[in-house]
Design a protein around this motif. Structure first.
Motif, mmCIF file in Angstrom:
data_model
loop_
_atom_site.group_PDB
_atom_site.id
_atom_site.type_symbol
_atom_site.label_atom_id
_atom_site.label_comp_id
_atom_site.label_asym_id
_atom_site.label_seq_id
_atom_site.Cartn_x
_atom_site.Cartn_y
_atom_site.Cartn_z
ATOM 1 N N TYR A 86 10.181 -6.636 -1.088
ATOM 2 C CA TYR A 86 9.642 -6.130 -2.351
ATOM 3 C C TYR A 86 8.500 -7.011 -2.852
ATOM 4 C CZ TYR A 86 8.996 -4.661 -7.109
ATOM 5 O OH TYR A 86 8.418 -4.218 -8.260
ATOM 6 N N ASP A 87 8.677 -8.324 -2.790
ATOM 7 C CA ASP A 87 7.654 -9.238 -3.305
ATOM 8 C C ASP A 87 6.353 -9.113 -2.521
ATOM 9 O OD1 ASP A 87 9.431 -10.179 -5.235
ATOM 10 O OD2 ASP A 87 10.150 -11.796 -3.938
ATOM 11 N N VAL A 88 6.474 -8.937 -1.210
ATOM 12 C CA VAL A 88 5.291 -8.768 -0.365
ATOM 13 C C VAL A 88 4.572 -7.470 -0.737
ATOM 14 C CG1 VAL A 88 4.466 -8.436 2.001
ATOM 15 C CG2 VAL A 88 6.319 -10.062 1.533
ATOM 16 N N LEU A 89 5.324 -6.380 -0.822
ATOM 17 C CA LEU A 89 4.709 -5.091 -1.154
ATOM 18 C C LEU A 89 4.158 -5.087 -2.573
ATOM 19 C CD1 LEU A 89 7.182 -2.605 0.558
ATOM 20 C CD2 LEU A 89 4.889 -3.266 1.305
ATOM 21 N N ASP A 90 4.832 -5.767 -3.483
ATOM 22 C CA ASP A 90 4.350 -5.848 -4.861
ATOM 23 C C ASP A 90 2.993 -6.548 -4.907
ATOM 24 O OD1 ASP A 90 4.787 -5.396 -7.721
ATOM 25 O OD2 ASP A 90 4.997 -7.572 -7.857
ATOM 26 N N LEU A 91 2.842 -7.593 -4.115
ATOM 27 C CA LEU A 91 1.562 -8.301 -4.055
ATOM 28 C C LEU A 91 0.475 -7.427 -3.430
ATOM 29 C CD1 LEU A 91 -0.154 -10.975 -4.213
ATOM 30 C CD2 LEU A 91 0.567 -11.333 -1.845
ATOM 31 N N LEU A 92 0.783 -6.823 -2.302
ATOM 32 C CA LEU A 92 -0.230 -6.091 -1.538
ATOM 33 C C LEU A 92 -0.505 -4.689 -2.063
ATOM 34 C CD1 LEU A 92 0.829 -7.152 2.066
ATOM 35 C CD2 LEU A 92 -1.076 -8.053 0.711
ATOM 36 N N GLU A 93 0.506 -4.054 -2.623
ATOM 37 C CA GLU A 93 0.376 -2.668 -3.072
ATOM 38 C C GLU A 93 0.251 -2.534 -4.587
ATOM 39 O OE1 GLU A 93 0.369 0.138 -1.039
ATOM 40 O OE2 GLU A 93 0.343 -1.259 0.638
ATOM 41 N N GLY A 94 0.656 -3.536 -5.314
ATOM 42 C CA GLY A 94 0.765 -3.405 -6.759
ATOM 43 C C GLY A 94 2.143 -2.852 -7.061
ATOM 44 N N THR A 95 2.401 -2.534 -8.281
ATOM 45 C CA THR A 95 3.713 -2.035 -8.667
ATOM 46 C C THR A 95 4.040 -0.763 -7.900
ATOM 47 O OG1 THR A 95 3.403 -2.974 -10.859
ATOM 48 C CG2 THR A 95 5.146 -1.343 -10.624
ATOM 49 N N MET A 109 5.533 8.107 -2.697
ATOM 50 C CA MET A 109 5.155 6.736 -2.440
ATOM 51 C C MET A 109 4.714 6.614 -0.989
ATOM 52 S SD MET A 109 7.456 3.308 -2.668
ATOM 53 C CE MET A 109 8.136 3.297 -1.036
ATOM 54 N N LYS A 110 3.594 5.963 -0.791
ATOM 55 C CA LYS A 110 3.087 5.722 0.549
ATOM 56 C C LYS A 110 2.590 4.286 0.606
ATOM 57 C CE LYS A 110 -0.193 7.325 3.959
ATOM 58 N NZ LYS A 110 -1.256 8.248 4.297
ATOM 59 N N ILE A 111 2.991 3.574 1.649
ATOM 60 C CA ILE A 111 2.532 2.202 1.816
ATOM 61 C C ILE A 111 1.184 2.249 2.520
ATOM 62 C CG2 ILE A 111 3.041 -0.022 2.885
ATOM 63 C CD1 ILE A 111 6.004 0.648 2.492
ATOM 64 N N SER A 112 0.210 1.569 1.938
ATOM 65 C CA SER A 112 -1.161 1.590 2.450
ATOM 66 C C SER A 112 -1.292 0.768 3.729
ATOM 67 C CB SER A 112 -2.116 1.035 1.396
ATOM 68 O OG SER A 112 -1.914 -0.359 1.271
ATOM 69 N N THR A 113 -2.470 0.849 4.323
ATOM 70 C CA THR A 113 -2.780 0.042 5.505
ATOM 71 C C THR A 113 -2.619 -1.437 5.180
ATOM 72 O OG1 THR A 113 -4.313 1.727 6.281
ATOM 73 C CG2 THR A 113 -4.561 -0.475 7.222
ATOM 74 N N ARG A 114 -3.052 -1.849 4.018
ATOM 75 C CA ARG A 114 -2.933 -3.255 3.613
ATOM 76 C C ARG A 114 -1.466 -3.689 3.610
ATOM 77 N NH1 ARG A 114 -6.099 -4.249 -1.404
ATOM 78 N NH2 ARG A 114 -4.638 -2.759 -2.245
#
Length: 138
Positions: A77-86, A1-6
């Motif tokens: 989690y909600d922020v990352l779910d919105l910006l990254e998808g599941t 898992m890697k969190i994107s720039t977005r």
């Protein structure tokens, strides 16, 4: 898992706005300057966060962005779910996995996904801004 720039920009934007929430709407140019981020890309992320219900946009002179809700109620989690998808470690299309892949997914990846979700669901934006390392860094 890697969190994107977005995802990283979005979290930095929200943390910055939480830190400056008593100042009223904050211009993205200020956030971009403080965080050393691209203002143009930050605008795209801010639009997503506004549409997702995390930010309010205030137009006109003295306008900018502000948090829509209480930082205590905003789960990372909600922020990352919105910006990254599941957020998952392994995605497999049904019917396209071998028996071994299925066992690994069910007994390892799904459990890992559940634990990561629990961690991110239990960290609020307010907790991030209160973290010792955060106040030390700014």
């Amino acid at each position: 898992m890697k969190i994107s720039t977005r995802g990283r920009y979005g979290l930095r934007l929200l943390v910055d706005l939480a830190e400056h929430r008593n100042e009223g709407p904050v211009a993205l140019s200020q956030v971009a300057r403080r965080q050393e981020l691209s203002e143009k890309y930050l605008q795209q992320v801010a639009l997503m966060l506004t549409r997702g219900g995390f930010l309010t946009s205030v137009k006109g002179s003295g306008g900018g962005y502000q948090l829509k809700g209480n930082p205590e109620k905003i789960a990372i989690y909600d922020v990352l779910d919105l910006l990254e998808g599941t957020i998952t470690f392994a995605e497999t299309a049904p019917g396209q996995e071998s028996a071994i892949e299925r066992v690994i997914r069910l007994h390892f990846y799904q459990k890992l996904d559940q634990e990561v979700r629990k961690v991110f669901e239990n960290i609020s934006l307010a907790e991030v801004t209160r973290a010792e390392w955060f106040t030390y860094m700014i």
